[in-house]
Design a protein around this motif. Structure first.
Motif, mmCIF file in Angstrom:
data_model
loop_
_atom_site.group_PDB
_atom_site.id
_atom_site.type_symbol
_atom_site.label_atom_id
_atom_site.label_comp_id
_atom_site.label_asym_id
_atom_site.label_seq_id
_atom_site.Cartn_x
_atom_site.Cartn_y
_atom_site.Cartn_z
ATOM 1 N N VAL A 112 0.831 -1.200 0.000
ATOM 2 C CA VAL A 112 0.000 0.000 0.000
ATOM 3 C C VAL A 112 0.869 1.255 0.000
ATOM 4 N N ALA A 113 0.526 2.179 -0.882
ATOM 5 C CA ALA A 113 1.203 3.476 -0.904
ATOM 6 C C ALA A 113 0.518 4.415 0.089
ATOM 7 N N GLY A 114 1.312 5.131 0.863
ATOM 8 C CA GLY A 114 0.768 5.994 1.902
ATOM 9 C C GLY A 114 -0.186 7.044 1.378
ATOM 10 N N GLU A 115 0.156 7.657 0.239
ATOM 11 C CA GLU A 115 -0.698 8.723 -0.293
ATOM 12 C C GLU A 115 -2.041 8.173 -0.782
ATOM 13 N N LYS A 116 -2.039 6.956 -1.316
ATOM 14 C CA LYS A 116 -3.297 6.355 -1.770
ATOM 15 C C LYS A 116 -4.186 5.980 -0.589
ATOM 16 N N LEU A 117 -3.592 5.429 0.447
ATOM 17 C CA LEU A 117 -4.372 5.095 1.631
ATOM 18 C C LEU A 117 -4.934 6.361 2.266
ATOM 19 N N SER A 118 -4.143 7.409 2.317
ATOM 20 C CA SER A 118 -4.599 8.673 2.898
ATOM 21 C C SER A 118 -5.821 9.207 2.160
ATOM 22 N N ALA A 119 -5.814 9.136 0.846
ATOM 23 C CA ALA A 119 -6.946 9.627 0.059
ATOM 24 C C ALA A 119 -8.199 8.801 0.321
ATOM 25 N N VAL A 120 -8.044 7.488 0.446
ATOM 26 C CA VAL A 120 -9.192 6.621 0.707
ATOM 27 C C VAL A 120 -9.748 6.871 2.114
ATOM 28 N N LEU A 121 -8.863 7.068 3.087
ATOM 29 C CA LEU A 121 -9.318 7.355 4.447
ATOM 30 C C LEU A 121 -10.046 8.698 4.513
ATOM 31 N N ASP A 122 -9.590 9.662 3.741
ATOM 32 C CA ASP A 122 -10.296 10.949 3.660
ATOM 33 C C ASP A 122 -11.715 10.745 3.134
ATOM 34 N N LYS A 123 -11.840 9.899 2.133
ATOM 35 C CA LYS A 123 -13.160 9.618 1.559
ATOM 36 C C LYS A 123 -14.039 8.890 2.571
ATOM 37 N N ALA A 124 -13.453 7.982 3.325
ATOM 38 C CA ALA A 124 -14.206 7.257 4.350
ATOM 39 C C ALA A 124 -14.736 8.219 5.408
ATOM 40 N N VAL A 125 -13.898 9.171 5.824
ATOM 41 C CA VAL A 125 -14.332 10.171 6.812
ATOM 42 C C VAL A 125 -15.494 10.986 6.263
ATOM 43 N N ALA A 126 -15.391 11.403 5.012
ATOM 44 C CA ALA A 126 -16.463 12.196 4.394
ATOM 45 C C ALA A 126 -17.772 11.408 4.381
ATOM 46 N N ASN A 127 -17.697 10.113 4.087
ATOM 47 C CA ASN A 127 -18.907 9.279 4.083
ATOM 48 C C ASN A 127 -19.494 9.140 5.486
ATOM 49 N N LEU A 128 -18.635 8.987 6.479
ATOM 50 C CA LEU A 128 -19.105 8.835 7.853
ATOM 51 C C LEU A 128 -19.774 10.112 8.350
ATOM 52 N N VAL A 129 -19.164 11.234 8.046
ATOM 53 C CA VAL A 129 -19.743 12.509 8.470
ATOM 54 C C VAL A 129 -21.104 12.721 7.827
ATOM 55 N N LYS A 130 -21.215 12.346 6.566
ATOM 56 C CA LYS A 130 -22.458 12.525 5.826
ATOM 57 C C LYS A 130 -23.559 11.595 6.328
ATOM 58 N N SER A 131 -23.195 10.383 6.717
ATOM 59 C CA SER A 131 -24.205 9.386 7.058
ATOM 60 C C SER A 131 -24.525 9.327 8.550
ATOM 61 N N GLU A 132 -23.618 9.810 9.386
ATOM 62 C CA GLU A 132 -23.792 9.642 10.826
ATOM 63 C C GLU A 132 -24.667 10.720 11.435
ATOM 64 N N LYS A 133 -25.723 10.305 12.067
ATOM 65 C CA LYS A 133 -26.566 11.247 12.799
ATOM 66 C C LYS A 133 -25.864 11.607 14.097
ATOM 67 N N ARG A 134 -25.920 12.879 14.474
ATOM 68 C CA ARG A 134 -25.227 13.339 15.669
ATOM 69 C C ARG A 134 -26.178 14.091 16.581
ATOM 70 N N LEU A 135 -25.928 13.973 17.859
ATOM 71 C CA LEU A 135 -26.722 14.671 18.871
ATOM 72 C C LEU A 135 -25.963 15.914 19.318
ATOM 73 N N CYS A 136 -26.611 17.060 19.208
ATOM 74 C CA CYS A 136 -26.015 18.314 19.652
ATOM 75 C C CYS A 136 -26.162 18.409 21.167
ATOM 76 N N VAL A 137 -25.048 18.425 21.872
ATOM 77 C CA VAL A 137 -25.050 18.442 23.332
ATOM 78 C C VAL A 137 -24.394 19.739 23.814
ATOM 79 N N THR A 138 -25.143 20.527 24.560
ATOM 80 C CA THR A 138 -24.633 21.782 25.112
ATOM 81 C C THR A 138 -24.458 21.627 26.619
ATOM 82 N N TYR A 139 -23.261 21.896 27.099
ATOM 83 C CA TYR A 139 -22.955 21.764 28.527
ATOM 84 C C TYR A 139 -21.725 22.610 28.852
ATOM 85 N N ASP A 140 -21.685 23.144 30.066
ATOM 86 C CA ASP A 140 -20.534 23.937 30.526
ATOM 87 C C ASP A 140 -20.111 24.992 29.501
ATOM 88 N N ARG A 141 -21.106 25.651 28.908
ATOM 89 C CA ARG A 141 -20.857 26.726 27.944
ATOM 90 C C ARG A 141 -20.093 26.254 26.699
#
Length: 235
Positions: A112-141
């Protein structure tokens, strides 16, 4: 962001090499990567029973009795695992067609080439952010956005709710009913003051459910059967 990334490969040398590339990527991109190494598909499945799902799986294909494609098919059987990003790392291109069946993100050829893996991991993060529902939690300002899949259970405490999650515990001034409306279908109100994430239920008792990690959440009388039916429906 924090991500749990599993490297599953029967070659110790390849596991160490890929894990080092993942940690390098996380450091460069400002992520926290919890990297876990497994020498076989069976070892990953066994460990998975005791903790949260991985966000990304970097899978070798040619392993022992269960290969990487078989492991991917097993994971994709549950709806809760549809968001897991599957990345095959292999020296054999013969299984590419099967990768489409399990919605694999990408194939990387060894070494595996480092730059190719890095690009794929970036894409994986983008997919996770897009698909993952998140709860907005407000505490301690301050405000955090917690992935709902990482929340174990939520407890009502007068005018507040206590949120018990993989990243720690949070206390926010709101009602349990309002919080429930911001979650996904895997949360079940098992008692008047408790919501439990069914992703983590490993055992049911007459008065509580036991979660991965050992936490016990109380349930109302007669609720165990309803919870069992809901788990069967979802998984």
């Amino acid at each position: 962001m924090d991500y749990t990334i599993a490297v599953v490969d029967d070659s110790a040398q390849d596991r160490v090499y890929v894990s080092a590339l993942v940690r390098q990527w996380a450091g460069e991109k400002g992520h926290v990567a919890i990297v876990k190494e497994f020498p076989s598909a069976e070892a990953f499945l066994f460990a998975r029973e005791d903790g949260p799902e991985a966000d990304m799986l970097l899978l070798d294909i040619e392993m022992g009795a269960m290969n990487g494609v078989d492991l991917a098919k097993e994971l994709r059987r549950g709806q809760a695992n549809r968001a897991v990003q599957l990345i095959f790392i292999t020296g054999f291109p013969d299984f590419i067609a099967e990768g489409y069946e399990v919605d694999a993100l990408h194939y990387l050829m060894k070494p595996v080439a480092g730059e190719k893996l890095s690009a794929v991991l970036d894409k994986a993060v983008a997919n996770l952010v897009k698909s993952e529902k998140r709860l907005c939690v407000t505490y301690d300002r301050r405000t955090d956005y917690i992935p709902v899949s990482q929340i174990f259970y939520i407890e009502a405490q007068k005018q507040y709710v206590s949120i018990h999650a993989a990243g720690g515990d949070y206390r926010m001034k709101t009602s349990l009913a309002e919080t429930k409306g911001m979650l996904d279908e895997y949360f079940f109100q098992c008692q008047r003051s408790f919501l439990v994430n069914l992703r983590y239920v490993v055992q049911m008792k007459s008065d509580c459910v036991v979660l991965k990690g050992g936490a016990e959440v109380p349930i109302s009388r007669g609720m165990a059967e309803k919870i069992g039916r809901e788990i069967i429906r979802l998984f």
